[in-house]
Design a protein around this motif. Structure first.
Motif, PDB file in Angstrom:
ATOM      1  N   LEU A 246       0.739  -1.046  -0.011  1.00 41.58           N
ATOM      2  CA  LEU A 246      -0.090  -0.174   0.302  1.00 41.58           C
ATOM      3  C   LEU A 246       0.823   1.174  -0.072  1.00 41.58           C
ATOM      4  N   GLN A 247       2.143   1.214   0.542  1.00 36.79           N
ATOM      5  CA  GLN A 247       3.109   2.462   0.739  1.00 36.79           C
ATOM      6  C   GLN A 247       3.604   2.616  -0.835  1.00 36.79           C
ATOM      7  N   VAL A 248       3.811   1.493  -1.590  1.00 37.00           N
ATOM      8  CA  VAL A 248       4.181   1.585  -2.868  1.00 37.00           C
ATOM      9  C   VAL A 248       3.081   2.382  -3.682  1.00 37.00           C
ATOM     10  N   ASP A 249       1.795   1.916  -3.426  1.00 40.10           N
ATOM     11  CA  ASP A 249       0.729   2.738  -4.118  1.00 40.10           C
ATOM     12  C   ASP A 249       0.717   4.105  -3.740  1.00 40.10           C
ATOM     13  N   LEU A 250       0.790   4.388  -2.527  1.00 39.27           N
ATOM     14  CA  LEU A 250       0.555   5.644  -1.776  1.00 39.27           C
ATOM     15  C   LEU A 250       1.780   6.733  -2.510  1.00 39.27           C
ATOM     16  N   LEU A 251       3.023   6.358  -2.275  1.00 41.37           N
ATOM     17  CA  LEU A 251       4.124   7.201  -2.879  1.00 41.37           C
ATOM     18  C   LEU A 251       3.855   7.072  -4.417  1.00 41.37           C
TER      19      LEU A 251
ATOM     20  N   ASP B  97      13.402 -22.063 -15.541  1.00 39.96           N
ATOM     21  CA  ASP B  97      12.223 -22.600 -14.918  1.00 39.96           C
ATOM     22  C   ASP B  97      12.114 -21.881 -13.787  1.00 39.96           C
ATOM     23  N   ALA B  98      12.999 -21.522 -12.737  1.00 42.52           N
ATOM     24  CA  ALA B  98      12.374 -20.687 -11.533  1.00 42.52           C
ATOM     25  C   ALA B  98      11.861 -19.109 -11.745  1.00 42.52           C
ATOM     26  N   VAL B  99      12.399 -18.852 -13.035  1.00 43.88           N
ATOM     27  CA  VAL B  99      12.011 -17.454 -13.269  1.00 43.88           C
ATOM     28  C   VAL B  99      10.500 -17.416 -13.644  1.00 43.88           C
ATOM     29  N   MET B 100       9.865 -18.874 -14.033  1.00 48.67           N
ATOM     30  CA  MET B 100       8.449 -18.806 -14.395  1.00 48.67           C
ATOM     31  C   MET B 100       7.712 -18.698 -13.256  1.00 48.67           C
ATOM     32  N   ASP B 101       8.096 -18.819 -12.073  1.00 49.70           N
ATOM     33  CA  ASP B 101       7.206 -18.590 -10.824  1.00 49.70           C
ATOM     34  C   ASP B 101       7.286 -16.928 -10.575  1.00 49.70           C
ATOM     35  N   LEU B 102       8.075 -16.091 -11.117  1.00 45.64           N
ATOM     36  CA  LEU B 102       8.382 -15.024 -10.574  1.00 45.64           C
ATOM     37  C   LEU B 102       7.109 -14.158 -10.538  1.00 45.64           C
ATOM     38  N   PRO B 103       5.887 -14.211 -11.652  1.00 41.78           N
ATOM     39  CA  PRO B 103       4.714 -13.464 -11.368  1.00 41.78           C
ATOM     40  C   PRO B 103       3.953 -13.946 -10.171  1.00 41.78           C
ATOM     41  N   PHE B 104       4.085 -15.065  -9.814  1.00 38.68           N
ATOM     42  CA  PHE B 104       3.462 -15.561  -8.223  1.00 38.68           C
ATOM     43  C   PHE B 104       4.256 -14.869  -6.910  1.00 38.68           C
ATOM     44  N   ALA B 105       5.306 -15.001  -7.364  1.00 39.75           N
ATOM     45  CA  ALA B 105       6.042 -14.312  -6.009  1.00 39.75           C
ATOM     46  C   ALA B 105       6.244 -12.989  -5.878  1.00 39.75           C
ATOM     47  N   LEU B 106       6.029 -12.088  -7.114  1.00 39.92           N
ATOM     48  CA  LEU B 106       6.149 -10.573  -6.923  1.00 39.92           C
ATOM     49  C   LEU B 106       4.671 -10.277  -6.663  1.00 39.92           C
ATOM     50  N   PRO B 107       4.525  -9.492  -5.613  1.00 36.91           N
ATOM     51  CA  PRO B 107       3.577  -8.809  -5.167  1.00 36.91           C
ATOM     52  C   PRO B 107       2.996  -8.003  -6.378  1.00 36.91           C
ATOM     53  N   THR B 108       1.508  -7.967  -6.461  1.00 41.98           N
ATOM     54  CA  THR B 108       0.721  -7.672  -7.637  1.00 41.98           C
ATOM     55  C   THR B 108       0.884  -6.047  -7.871  1.00 41.98           C
ATOM     56  N   ALA B 109       0.924  -5.294  -6.857  1.00 43.81           N
ATOM     57  CA  ALA B 109       1.140  -3.820  -6.700  1.00 43.81           C
ATOM     58  C   ALA B 109       2.419  -3.572  -7.173  1.00 43.81           C
ATOM     59  N   VAL B 110       3.621  -4.340  -7.016  1.00 42.79           N
ATOM     60  CA  VAL B 110       4.871  -4.038  -7.456  1.00 42.79           C
ATOM     61  C   VAL B 110       5.070  -4.550  -9.022  1.00 42.79           C
ATOM     62  N   ALA B 111       4.382  -5.481  -9.392  1.00 45.16           N
ATOM     63  CA  ALA B 111       4.314  -5.845 -10.848  1.00 45.16           C
ATOM     64  C   ALA B 111       3.749  -4.737 -11.574  1.00 45.16           C
ATOM     65  N   GLY B 112       2.342  -4.360 -10.713  1.00 49.95           N
ATOM     66  CA  GLY B 112       1.938  -3.034 -11.470  1.00 49.95           C
ATOM     67  C   GLY B 112       2.667  -1.848 -12.018  1.00 49.95           C
ATOM     68  N   VAL B 113       3.521  -1.241 -10.776  1.00 54.66           N
ATOM     69  CA  VAL B 113       4.264   0.118 -10.958  1.00 54.66           C
ATOM     70  C   VAL B 113       5.394  -0.472 -12.021  1.00 54.66           C
ATOM     71  N   GLU B 211      -7.796 -10.177 -11.143  1.00 57.37           N
ATOM     72  CA  GLU B 211      -6.614  -9.408 -10.923  1.00 57.37           C
ATOM     73  C   GLU B 211      -7.037  -7.772 -10.602  1.00 57.37           C
ATOM     74  N   PHE B 212      -6.487  -7.247  -9.740  1.00 59.67           N
ATOM     75  CA  PHE B 212      -6.668  -6.113  -9.461  1.00 59.67           C
ATOM     76  C   PHE B 212      -5.222  -5.175  -9.234  1.00 59.67           C
ATOM     77  N   GLY B 213      -4.362  -5.710  -8.430  1.00 58.29           N
ATOM     78  CA  GLY B 213      -3.213  -4.789  -8.215  1.00 58.29           C
ATOM     79  C   GLY B 213      -2.273  -4.482  -9.468  1.00 58.29           C
ATOM     80  N   ALA B 214      -1.994  -5.380 -10.271  1.00 61.72           N
ATOM     81  CA  ALA B 214      -1.255  -5.232 -11.283  1.00 61.72           C
ATOM     82  C   ALA B 214      -1.653  -4.389 -12.380  1.00 61.72           C
ATOM     83  N   ILE B 215      -2.898  -4.435 -12.560  1.00 64.16           N
ATOM     84  CA  ILE B 215      -3.873  -3.457 -13.452  1.00 64.16           C
ATOM     85  C   ILE B 215      -3.984  -2.180 -13.335  1.00 64.16           C
ATOM     86  N   ILE B 216      -4.213  -1.611 -12.013  1.00 66.32           N
ATOM     87  CA  ILE B 216      -4.918  -0.382 -11.878  1.00 66.32           C
ATOM     88  C   ILE B 216      -3.665   0.758 -12.000  1.00 66.32           C
ATOM     89  N   PHE B 217      -2.431   0.021 -12.043  1.00 70.80           N
ATOM     90  CA  PHE B 217      -1.371   1.190 -12.263  1.00 70.80           C
ATOM     91  C   PHE B 217      -1.223   1.512 -13.522  1.00 70.80           C
TER      92      PHE B 217
END
Lengths: 288, 277
Positions: A246-251, B97-113, B211-217
């Protein structure tokens, strides 16, 4: 002339094979190349961009962004939520797996479906659902208000939705392994006089080690990274109920790109560590 | 001859089952029924009006259409990756092979930005796409990219085990009988992996719908054009229009149940199909 004319016919078969082999080798090269290229562009470039943006204004700025009190608080809150959620879901996962794998009863499939249900529900919907139960206009809202208990827009709400979205991770990993192992070892231990708890601790748990670690890593990554569900119930109060996503989003919406990407880089590092540990666990569990 | 059931040897059923049912009741069932309970509290005409509001309907269209395109991309990309990872041995295979799981491991908001920065007009990828007339960030294409990013692993991970189980004899036989590699793939291999392929694709589709987080950005979030349904729910909440948020959330929940039903039927069919062969 005669020899030259006969040459092609004698070597026709091997040449055909070698042409086929060459074509297979080219197919192989092109497919592997394409796989690497597309993965690099589509999956790795975005991750690289996070670090490039985080360090775009130099290491000191990056450090100042990370150690900003609000961001530090968000990191702390995120870790706290994971510290509460992961052990609870590990305990639940072990209980559920024990009940489902070691006993026969009706409705087993339904129970498994219920455990996996959160995987199919959109995080936003999960957030709204919790709001309808614990929010001020929710089912328990008036009662909670009367007793001065704040669930929504506070830590309990964040913990509850995170429990919801991560509930299947550990249970599923442990259950699959426990089902394949059966009950023979436990029965042997019990018939030798060990108690139920002792049997679980010294026989069952060591067998489940890798599945449990695997589930914990996945659960932890999701608990720390959950955004949609938490954004509905957190209230996003600066320096109080803002988790790191959420902090990422806010900033980001404050047009503080460097700050947003610095915070995002912490989560990206977490994701990379998760992948590394996951790969190691996979290799170790296969060789053991 | 029937044996009388042996007395239970393994202890702990009451405790384990008690914890499981209590936990599932409180954490999973209670909020889901709370949502449905609130929706049933609405007037039918009110429910219909909210759910068929033009802005909501436009968001269903944007979400479904984008998910379809994202899944179409992943069908090709996922199949390629699964095939390469299983069939070929090369340096860096395990890393890939390990990189294929990146989208699951990366938080969606981080993927979005991250996707937004990469595909922005001055971004690492956007600067090359923009001159070609391809705008990704703040368009529907951005939504498709974000959905595709977050749902790649479903297709890859569903296909890997079945490709590994394919018997090489079948391909050899096809080749001996004069089939070209392309014919071998379309006529022999693809029918065998089709059920798993369908499972992966439907899982990816279901994930894309929610999906929400990755998209809205990256979406730009223009009402009627680049606004997904999850965001419409979120906006209604911010306007304190809880009735509308609840009603639309119920529609999304219902669609998730339908997708779950479809996925389960495909998996059941897949299981029978595998046993038959």
């Amino acid at each position: 002339m005669a020899t030259a004319a006969t040459l092609p016919t004698t070597s026709a078969v091997p040449r055909q094979i070698s042409r086929k082999a060459r074509r297979a080798a080219w197919t192989r090269r092109i497919l592997i190349g394409l796989a690497f290229l597309l993965t690099a562009l589509f999956l790795l470039v975005p991750v690289a961009v996070i670090f490039q943006q985080a360090f775009a204004r130099g290491v000191p700025t990056f450090w100042a962004n990370i150690t900003h009190p609000e961001t530090l608080h968000a990191i702390w809150l995120t870790v706290l939520v994971a510290l509460i959620v992961v052990p609870i879901n590990a305990f639940f996962g072990l209980c559920a797996a024990w009940a489902i794998a070691k006993f026969q009863f009706r409705g087993k499939k339904l129970l498994i479906a219920l455990i996996e249900l959160p995987f199919s529900i959109s995080p936003i919907v999960a957030g709204v659902a919790y709001l309808m139960v614990y929010g001020s206009r929710g089912i328990f809202g008036p009662w909670l208000e009367e007793h001065g208990l704040q669930v929504m827009f506070a830590l309990p709400g964040i913990v509850l939705v995170t429990l919801f979205v991560t509930c299947p991770f550990i249970a599923r990993q442990v259950l699959v392994l426990m089902q394949s192992q059966g009950v023979d070892e436990e029965e042997a231990s019990l018939s030798l006089g060990a108690g139920g708890f002792k049997t679980f601790l010294y026989v069952t748990l060591p067998n489940l080690k890798w599945a449990l670690i695997y589930g914990v890593i996945l659960c932890n990554a999701r608990a720390m990274g959950e955004y949609g569900a938490v954004s509905v119930v957190s209230g996003q109060i600066r320096g109080q109920t803002n988790t790191l996503p959420l902090q990422v989003d806010l900033l980001y919406h404050d047009y503080n790109a460097a700050g947003a990407f610095a915070a995002a880089s912490v989560l990206a590092v977490l994701a990379l560590i998760t992948l590394a540990v996951k790969t190691i666990v996979e290799i170790r569990s296969r060789t053991e | 001859m029937k044996f009388r059931r042996a007395p239970r040897v393994i202890p702990g059923l009451p405790l384990a089952m008690g914890v499981t049912l209590l936990y599932l009741g409180l954490i999973v069932l209670l909020p889901v029924s709370g949502l449905l309970f609130r929706t049933f509290g609405l007037e039918w005409s009110e429910f219909v009006a909210v759910v068929t509001h033009p802005r909501a309907v436009a968001s269903y269209k944007v979400t479904l259409e984008s998910a379809a395109y994202a899944v179409a991309f992943n069908a090709v990309f996922g199949l390629l990756l699964a095939w390469v990872l299983v069939r070929y041995d090369f340096p860096g295979r395990r890393l890939l092979d390990a990189v294929m799981d990146l989208p699951f491991a990366l938080p969606t908001a981080v993927a979005g930005v991250a996707l937004t920065a990469a595909f922005a007009s001055n971004g690492w990828l956007g600067q090359y796409l923009e001159p070609l007339g391809i705008k990704v960030a703040y368009t529907q294409l951005g939504i498709i990219v974000a959905m595709a990013f977050t749902s790649v692993p479903f297709v890859v991970r569903s296909l890997q085990p079945v490709i590994a189980d394919l018997e090489p004899e079948l391909e050899e036989a096809a080749e001996t009988l004069g089939a070209s590699p392309f014919q071998t793939f379309t006529k022999v291999i693809f029918p065998l992996i089709f059920p798993a392929f369908l499972t992966g694709v439907s899982l990816a589709f279901a994930r894309s719908l929610g999906e929400f987080g990755a998209i809205i950005f990256i979406a730009g979030n223009m009402p009627f054009l680049t606004e997904i349904t999850a965001l419409v729910i979120f906006i209604r909440l911010e306007e304190y229009d809880y009735a509308a948020a609840t009603a639309i959330a119920t529609v999304v929940l219902a669609s998730a149940f339908v997708m779950l039903l479809i996925t389960n039927s495909i998996q059941l069919w897949h299981y029978r199909y595998a046993r038959k062969n």
